[in-house]
Design a protein around this motif. Structure first.
Motif, PDB file in Angstrom:
ATOM      1  N   THR A 214     -10.373   5.866  -9.096  1.00 20.04           N
ATOM      2  CA  THR A 214      -9.851   4.689  -8.419  1.00 20.04           C
ATOM      3  C   THR A 214     -10.463   3.454  -9.091  1.00 20.04           C
ATOM      4  OG1 THR A 214      -9.629   5.879  -6.324  1.00 20.04           O
ATOM      5  CG2 THR A 214      -9.689   3.460  -6.228  1.00 20.04           C
ATOM      6  N   VAL A 215      -9.613   2.488  -9.447  1.00 19.31           N
ATOM      7  CA  VAL A 215     -10.096   1.312 -10.169  1.00 19.31           C
ATOM      8  C   VAL A 215      -9.570   0.038  -9.519  1.00 19.31           C
ATOM      9  CG1 VAL A 215     -10.285   2.500 -12.384  1.00 19.31           C
ATOM     10  CG2 VAL A 215      -8.141   1.372 -11.757  1.00 19.31           C
ATOM     11  N   LYS A 216     -10.356  -1.054  -9.711  1.00 15.21           N
ATOM     12  CA  LYS A 216      -9.922  -2.370  -9.257  1.00 15.21           C
ATOM     13  C   LYS A 216      -9.571  -3.190 -10.500  1.00 15.21           C
ATOM     14  CE  LYS A 216     -11.684  -4.365  -5.681  1.00 15.21           C
ATOM     15  NZ  LYS A 216     -12.573  -5.076  -4.714  1.00 15.21           N
TER      16      LYS A 216
ATOM     17  N   LYS B  89      -5.345   3.920  -7.039  1.00 13.38           N
ATOM     18  CA  LYS B  89      -5.884   5.271  -7.142  1.00 13.38           C
ATOM     19  C   LYS B  89      -5.058   6.051  -8.164  1.00 13.38           C
ATOM     20  CE  LYS B  89      -6.863   9.418  -4.433  1.00 13.38           C
ATOM     21  NZ  LYS B  89      -6.755  10.063  -3.091  1.00 13.38           N
TER      22      LYS B  89
ATOM     23  N   ARG C 274      -6.263  -9.556  -7.254  1.00 14.96           N
ATOM     24  CA  ARG C 274      -6.781  -8.262  -7.697  1.00 14.96           C
ATOM     25  C   ARG C 274      -6.109  -7.142  -6.917  1.00 14.96           C
ATOM     26  NH1 ARG C 274     -10.899 -11.882  -7.868  1.00 14.96           N
ATOM     27  NH2 ARG C 274     -12.251 -11.905  -9.731  1.00 14.96           N
TER      28      ARG C 274
ATOM     29  N   LYS D 172       0.841  -1.192   0.000  1.00 15.89           N
ATOM     30  CA  LYS D 172       0.000   0.000   0.000  1.00 15.89           C
ATOM     31  C   LYS D 172       0.881   1.249   0.000  1.00 15.89           C
ATOM     32  CE  LYS D 172      -3.690   2.334   2.506  1.00 15.89           C
ATOM     33  NZ  LYS D 172      -4.615   2.306   3.662  1.00 15.89           N
TER      34      LYS D 172
ATOM     35  N   THR E 223      -6.452  -2.741  -5.989  1.00 16.45           N
ATOM     36  CA  THR E 223      -7.174  -1.475  -6.064  1.00 16.45           C
ATOM     37  C   THR E 223      -6.137  -0.365  -6.148  1.00 16.45           C
ATOM     38  OG1 THR E 223      -8.968  -2.394  -4.722  1.00 16.45           O
ATOM     39  CG2 THR E 223      -8.885   0.006  -4.958  1.00 16.45           C
TER      40      THR E 223
ATOM     41  N   GLU F 197      -5.449  -7.769  -3.143  1.00 10.60           N
ATOM     42  CA  GLU F 197      -6.211  -8.913  -2.653  1.00 10.60           C
ATOM     43  C   GLU F 197      -5.585 -10.195  -3.211  1.00 10.60           C
ATOM     44  OE1 GLU F 197     -10.556  -8.485  -2.942  1.00 10.60           O
ATOM     45  OE2 GLU F 197     -10.152  -6.467  -3.739  1.00 10.60           O
TER      46      GLU F 197
ATOM     47  N   GLU G 138      -4.796  -1.316  -2.317  1.00  7.11           N
ATOM     48  CA  GLU G 138      -4.940  -2.625  -1.670  1.00  7.11           C
ATOM     49  C   GLU G 138      -4.640  -3.721  -2.684  1.00  7.11           C
ATOM     50  OE1 GLU G 138      -8.349  -5.243   0.730  1.00  7.11           O
ATOM     51  OE2 GLU G 138      -8.916  -3.497  -0.491  1.00  7.11           O
TER      52      GLU G 138
END
Length: 316
Positions: free
Chosen positions: A301-303, A296, A292, A265, A294, A283, A281
Motif C-alpha cells: 500500500t502506497v501514498k 492498495k 494525495r 474509495k 492512498t 486527501e 483514500e
C-alpha cells in the motif's frame, strides 16, 4: 483588411555557436605567431649644437677638434625589443652571422651602456664587443615583450645623418626592423604591447566562453535525449506490464489530475510501476496540486502525490 501573417523564427543556437566557434578558431589560427625583433631609436640628438660664429672657440673630443673638422657628437639611445608574440630561442639564431648592428656615417666612441631592460640581471652582459663602426650582441633568449635599452656616443660629420643597420639572422624573421621616429615613442610602444596582450586575452576569453556555452547546450540536449530515451523505455515496460497483468480493453486512459481527485474509495486503477490497485483514500487540499492518494496494490500500500502519479482507469 486581413491581419498580416506573423512568422516566428526560431534561432538554432547550435548553428550560431558552431559559426562563432569556427570564426574564432580561424581568427586564432591565422593570427600570426612570430617573433619580431625591433631596434627602436628612442633618442638620436646632437650633444653639441653650436650655430654661432665661434672661430676662436675650440671644442675637442679625444684630441679631435670638432668645430674645425665640422664634426659633431650625438647621443643615441636604442631599445632592442621582441615585439612579436613568440619567444626567440637560442637555437633560432644563425651562428654563422653576427648579431648586433653597424654604424654608417659615424664612429662609435664608447662601449654601449645598458640603461634599462626587462631583466637587468640577464641582459646586463648582452653587449659582447664593439668597434668604431659595429656593436655585437650575445645570443640571448628573448621572450615576448622582453627588451634592453643601450646608450652610446657617435661622432659624425654635421652634414651626414647617422645610419644604424641591424646585422644578424633569426629563424622565422625576414629582417630586424628599425621603425621610423614616429613609431618609437616609449609610451606608444607600451600601449602597443598592452593592446596586443589585451587582444590575445579577449580572443582567448571569447573562445573559452563559446566552448562553455556549447558544452552547456550540448549537456542540456543530452539530458533531454536521455529523458526521452528513458521515457520510451518506461513506455515499453508499461506496455509489457499491460500485456502481462491486464488486457488493453481493461486499461483506460491516463487520468488527469482533476479526475484523480474525484476517485472514490474502492475504485480500481492501474499504476505503471505497481500494476493493478484499489483506491483507499483521497486527501484533498486547497491547492489541487497538493492532493494525495492512498492506494492498495498487490504487493504493498502506497501514498502518492496525485499530480505525479501515472494512474489509469481500470475497467473491470
Amino acid at each position: 483588411m486581413s491581419e498580416p501573417i506573423k512568422r516566428k523564427f526560431k534561432i538554432n543556437w547550435s548553428i550560431v555557436i558552431a559559426i562563432i566557434s569556427i570564426a574564432l578558431t580561424a581568427l586564432w589560427k591565422f593570427y600570426p605567431v612570430e617573433a619580431t625583433l625591433k631596434y627602436n631609436i628612442l633618442l638620436n640628438t646632437s650633444v653639441l649644437d653650436i650655430k654661432a660664429d665661434v672661430a676662436k672657440l675650440k671644442v675637442s673630443y679625444d684630441s679631435i677638434d670638432l668645430i674645425k673638422g665640422k664634426q659633431n657628437v650625438s647621443i643615441v639611445i636604442m631599445q632592442v625589443r621582441n615585439d612579436g608574440n613568440k619567444d626567440i630561442k637560442l637555437e633560432d639564431y644563425d651562428r654563422n652571422n653576427e648579431f648586433g648592428f653597424r654604424i654608417e656615417n659615424g664612429k662609435i666612441l664608447n662601449k654601449p651602456e645598458i640603461v634599462r631592460s626587462s631583466d637587468l640581471g640577464y641582459f646586463s652582459d648582452v653587449v659582447s664587443d664593439f668597434t668604431e663602426n659595429k656593436v655585437k650582441f650575445k645570443y640571448k633568449l628573448i621572450d615576448e615583450d622582453q627588451f634592453w635599452t643601450i646608450k652610446f656616443l657617435v661622432i659624425h660629420s654635421k652634414k651626414e645623418q647617422i645610419n644604424i643597420i641591424p646585422i644578424g639572422k633569426i629563424s622565422g624573421m625576414k629582417k630586424i626592423d628599425i621603425p621610423t621616429n614616429a613609431d618609437t615613442n616609449a609610451e606608444l610602444l607600451l600601449l602597443r604591447s598592452q593592446y596586443k596582450r589585451s587582444l590575445i586575452l579577449l580572443v582567448s576569453s571569447l573562445m573559452l566562453l563559446v566552448l562553455l556555452i556549447a558544452f552547456v547546450i550540448l549537456n542540456l540536449k543530452s539530458r533531454r535525449l536521455l529523458r526521452e530515451y528513458y521515457k520510451s523505455l518506461q513506455i515499453d515496460s508499461f506496455s509489457e506490464k499491460i500485456s502481462e497483468s491486464a488486457s488493453n480493453e481493461e486499461i483506460g486512459d491516463l487520468l488527469p489530475l482533476d479526475e484523480l481527485v474525484k476517485l472514490q474509495k474502492g475504485q480500481l486503477i492501474y499504476h505503471e510501476k505497481f500494476g493493478e490497485g484499489e483506491v483507499i483514500e483521497i486527501e484533498k487540499f486547497k491547492d489541487i496540486g497538493d492532493a494525495r492518494g492512498t492506494f492498495k496494490f498487490e504487493k504493498k500500500t502506497v501514498k502518492l502525490l496525485l499530480r505525479f502519479a501515472p494512474l489509469y482507469k481500470l475497467n473491470k
